[in-house]
Design an enzyme around this catalytic site. Structure first.
Site, PDB file in Angstrom:
ATOM      1  N   GLU A 127     -18.923  21.816 -15.280  1.00 14.77           N
ATOM      2  CA  GLU A 127     -19.424  20.544 -15.684  1.00 14.77           C
ATOM      3  C   GLU A 127     -18.398  19.448 -15.007  1.00 14.77           C
ATOM      4  OE1 GLU A 127     -20.710  20.693 -20.367  1.00 14.77           O
ATOM      5  OE2 GLU A 127     -18.716  21.949 -19.923  1.00 14.77           O
ATOM      6  N   THR A 156     -39.964  26.258 -10.239  1.00 14.60           N
ATOM      7  CA  THR A 156     -40.283  25.025  -9.811  1.00 14.60           C
ATOM      8  C   THR A 156     -40.705  24.138 -11.082  1.00 14.60           C
ATOM      9  OG1 THR A 156     -42.712  25.396  -9.495  1.00 14.60           O
ATOM     10  CG2 THR A 156     -41.032  25.907  -7.568  1.00 14.60           C
ATOM     11  N   HIS A 157     -40.344  22.929 -10.901  1.00 14.91           N
ATOM     12  CA  HIS A 157     -40.709  21.906 -12.123  1.00 14.91           C
ATOM     13  C   HIS A 157     -40.103  22.359 -13.349  1.00 14.91           C
ATOM     14  CE1 HIS A 157     -43.568  19.838  -9.630  1.00 14.91           C
ATOM     15  NE2 HIS A 157     -43.870  21.151  -9.179  1.00 14.91           N
ATOM     16  N   SER A 198       1.036  -1.213   0.001  1.00 12.17           N
ATOM     17  CA  SER A 198      -0.008  -0.054  -0.144  1.00 12.17           C
ATOM     18  C   SER A 198       0.885   1.342  -0.098  1.00 12.17           C
ATOM     19  CB  SER A 198      -0.926   0.037   1.393  1.00 12.17           C
ATOM     20  OG  SER A 198      -0.223  -0.080   2.586  1.00 12.17           O
ATOM     21  N   ASN A 241      -1.948  -2.154  12.855  1.00 10.58           N
ATOM     22  CA  ASN A 241      -3.496  -1.915  12.803  1.00 10.58           C
ATOM     23  C   ASN A 241      -3.548  -0.248  13.439  1.00 10.58           C
ATOM     24  OD1 ASN A 241      -2.972  -4.377  11.718  1.00 10.58           O
ATOM     25  ND2 ASN A 241      -4.222  -5.431  13.257  1.00 10.58           N
ATOM     26  N   SER A 276     -14.215  25.225 -28.220  1.00 11.46           N
ATOM     27  CA  SER A 276     -14.086  24.023 -29.000  1.00 11.46           C
ATOM     28  C   SER A 276     -13.078  24.105 -30.087  1.00 11.46           C
ATOM     29  CB  SER A 276     -15.526  24.039 -29.965  1.00 11.46           C
ATOM     30  OG  SER A 276     -15.613  23.220 -30.932  1.00 11.46           O
ATOM     31  N   ASN A 288     -17.367  27.144 -23.320  1.00  5.73           N
ATOM     32  CA  ASN A 288     -18.035  26.160 -22.560  1.00  5.73           C
ATOM     33  C   ASN A 288     -17.597  26.260 -21.246  1.00  5.73           C
ATOM     34  OD1 ASN A 288     -19.025  24.862 -24.779  1.00  5.73           O
ATOM     35  ND2 ASN A 288     -17.077  24.051 -25.363  1.00  5.73           N
ATOM     36  N   GLN A 292      -7.260  -2.130   4.102  1.00  6.03           N
ATOM     37  CA  GLN A 292      -6.421  -1.426   3.221  1.00  6.03           C
ATOM     38  C   GLN A 292      -6.613  -0.658   2.040  1.00  6.03           C
ATOM     39  OE1 GLN A 292      -1.865  -2.943   3.199  1.00  6.03           O
ATOM     40  NE2 GLN A 292      -2.379  -3.139   0.932  1.00  6.03           N
ATOM     41  N   TYR A 296      -9.254  -5.806  12.855  1.00  3.45           N
ATOM     42  CA  TYR A 296      -8.620  -5.739  11.637  1.00  3.45           C
ATOM     43  C   TYR A 296      -8.594  -6.723  10.498  1.00  3.45           C
ATOM     44  CZ  TYR A 296      -5.410  -3.838   8.262  1.00  3.45           C
ATOM     45  OH  TYR A 296      -5.009  -3.584   7.012  1.00  3.45           O
ATOM     46  N   LYS A 327     -17.964  28.722 -29.653  1.00  5.26           N
ATOM     47  CA  LYS A 327     -18.366  28.213 -28.045  1.00  5.26           C
ATOM     48  C   LYS A 327     -17.524  28.710 -27.041  1.00  5.26           C
ATOM     49  CE  LYS A 327     -20.800  25.271 -27.547  1.00  5.26           C
ATOM     50  NZ  LYS A 327     -20.726  23.593 -27.808  1.00  5.26           N
TER      51      LYS A 327
HETATM   52  N1  ARG Z   1      -0.940  -1.374   5.037  1.00  6.76           N
HETATM   53  C1  ARG Z   1      -2.042  -1.587   6.071  1.00  6.76           C
HETATM   54  C2  ARG Z   1      -3.319  -0.894   5.823  1.00  6.76           C
HETATM   55  O1  ARG Z   1      -3.193   0.000   5.086  1.00  6.76           O
HETATM   56  C3  ARG Z   1      -1.428  -1.367   7.528  1.00  6.76           C
HETATM   57  C4  ARG Z   1      -2.119  -2.344   8.442  1.00  6.76           C
HETATM   58  C5  ARG Z   1      -1.552  -3.730   8.084  1.00  6.76           C
HETATM   59  N2  ARG Z   1      -1.805  -4.478   9.421  1.00  6.76           N
HETATM   60  C6  ARG Z   1      -1.484  -6.103   9.143  1.00  6.76           C
HETATM   61  N3  ARG Z   1      -1.752  -6.603  10.253  1.00  6.76           N
HETATM   62  N4  ARG Z   1      -1.104  -6.413   8.105  1.00  6.76           N
HETATM   63  O2  ARG Z   1      -4.318  -1.268   6.379  1.00  6.76           O
END
Ligand code: ARG
Length: 438
Positions: free
Chosen positions: A291, A156-157, A25, A111, A278, A286, A323, A318, A284
């Site tokens: 948007e 309205t509407h 991650s 965690n 455009s 825009n 993640q 956890y 145009k």
């Molecule tokens: N990279 C993990 C997350 O984003 C951190 C916690 C991971 N904990 C574990 N026991 N693998 O949630």
């Protein structure tokens, strides 16, 4: 993969690059590096109090964390090959101060670390969002004050209903934005509990002082329950929910302004800064900024849905599914902050064409006032309504003029919350002076 903190548990493990990429991650949570370092400093202080670190070790860990913070802020930190931001900090700390670095994970778990770093991030983001909402409100209040006398049809509407001041329209959305602001502030109060010291699931050993860790990280108190702290993502959902609701509001204002700046309406003109043209059609201009903001509301609603689905039916504790939370959280926060900034620019650069607004008010807009005039002479409302309705049905109403002017019509609505000038001025004044929430 450079370093896995858990390598010794699976010494024969062969890596599948596809899974390694899925499992890492770091590409996402590297954004939490500042918060992770701050949380590590607080943890080190608590470990020193508990006698796990000698004063000398604590000192060297602090210095190493400071130098990591510098590396991170200068952009020279090489995060490649790490599993996540937590492993990165532990690994680099161990590189920099050896044995003392190897003690940093005493009593704590990734965690709790991801929960803590995300709370710190959310506190910052929510404060930034509150400031940006306030700035947009200020821009709308100013635009409304400068254009108090521009009168347009209220719809309205999608049909002309009754005349309203354009300032009243803007004040309506200022009222909504102040509720959005209230929701963010409310979330900030709930965010003010620190998960640090929750451990993997059961809490911290060694008598670690969680009050101190919370205090050092700027939280009001430690979280109440370690299992809740590592398990729940309700605050991420709440923040993204605030963002999604705010984006839905911005998308509606955007839609109004897209329509009203179109050649068919011409009620407002958008600044060139927030428009494009455009590649083919030279005529145009825009409204791309509006948007895109309207479109990005879909993306943030998707972020919210993803988080809700992530947590639905997830066992307590956890789970690695969690993640997936950060990408959605970061995306929603990034999107809402950029949309608020761009919207403020759109509002500030927009000009109001009071003449075009006035021209769009046909006599039928004052039909209710016509009936009200009969009521004032003593006729029951239903009878008065029927008299005016019959004239309209017979094509005999108005003939280009109405007995009540648009100006009279708006001024007749002087009760609280109405579109009369004094009421709109009071709304704007109240919004201007309402204590800045942050
Ligand atoms: N990279 C993990 C997350 O984003 C951190 C916690 C991971 N904990 C574990 N026991 N693998 O949630």
């Amino acid at each position: 993969m450079k370093s896995r903190t858990w390598q010794s548990r699976l010494p024969e493990r062969k890596a599948d690059p596809a899974f390694e990429a899925m499992n890492a991650s770091i590409g996402v949570d590297i954004r939490l590096i500042r918060h992770e370092i701050a949380a590590s400093k607080a943890h080190a202080a608590v470990l020193a109090d508990a006698g796990i670190y000698t004063p000398a070790e604590h000192d060297s860990v602090n210095r190493a964390l400071d130098s990591l913070a510098e590396e991170a802020s200068s952009g020279s930190m090489d995060a490649s090959g790490f599993e996540d931001v937590h492993s990165l900090v532990e690994h680099r700390l161990t590189e920099l101060c050896g044995g003392a670095g190897a003690k940093i994970q005493t009593g704590r778990s990734r965690n709790e670390q991801t929960a803590t770093a995300q709370r710190l991030y959310m506190k910052e983001s929510a404060s930034a969002a509150a400031g940006a909402i306030q700035s947009l409100m200020n821009a709308m209040i100013e635009k409304a004050s400068e254009n108090m006398d521009a009168i347009m049809p209220g719809y309205t509407h999608c049909r002309p209903a009754q005349p309203i001041r354009f300032s009243f329209y803007l004040a309506a959305h200022v009222a909504g934005l102040s509720r959005d602001m209230g929701r963010v502030q409310d979330a900030l109060r709930r965010l003010d509990e620190c998960p640090a010291g929750s451990g993997a699931v059961a809490g911290a050993p060694f008598g670690l002082d969680r009050e101190k860790a919370a205090r050092l990280l700027g939280f009001a108190m430690p979280s109440l329950n370690a299992l809740d702290s590592v398990s729940d993502r309700d605050m991420q959902i709440e923040i993204v929910s605030c963002a999604a609701l705010l984006m839905v509001r911005l998308s509606r204002i955007a839609e109004d302004l897209i329509l009203w700046s179109s050649p068919a309406f011409g009620f407002v003109s958008l600044g060139d800064t927030y428009c494009t043209s455009s590649s083919l059609m030279p005529q145009k201009k825009n409204p791309d900024a509006l948007e895109l903001i309207r479109g990005k509301a879909a993306r943030v609603a998707g972020d919210l849905t993803a988080l809700l689905m992530l947590c639905k039916g997830l066992p307590t504790g956890y789970q690695k599914d969690l993640q997936e939370d950060k990408e959605r959280l970061f995306d929603a926060v990034d999107t809402v902050l950029s949309c608020l900034a761009v919207f403020e620019g759109v509002v500030r650069e927009m000009t109001v064409n009071a003449g075009a607004m006035k021209s769009a008010i046909g006599p039928e807009c004052m039909a209710t006032d016509e009936a009200d005039m009969l009521v004032q002479k003593g006729m029951p409302f239903r009878q008065a309504y029927s008299q005016v309705a019959s004239a309209i049905a017979a094509g005999e109403y108005g003939n280009g003029t109405a007995a009540v002017s648009p100006e009279d019509s708006v001024e007749r609505r002087r009760s609280a919350g109405g579109t009369a000038k004094s009421r709109v001025a009071a709304m704007l004044e109240a919004a201007r002076t309402s204590s800045p929430i942050m």
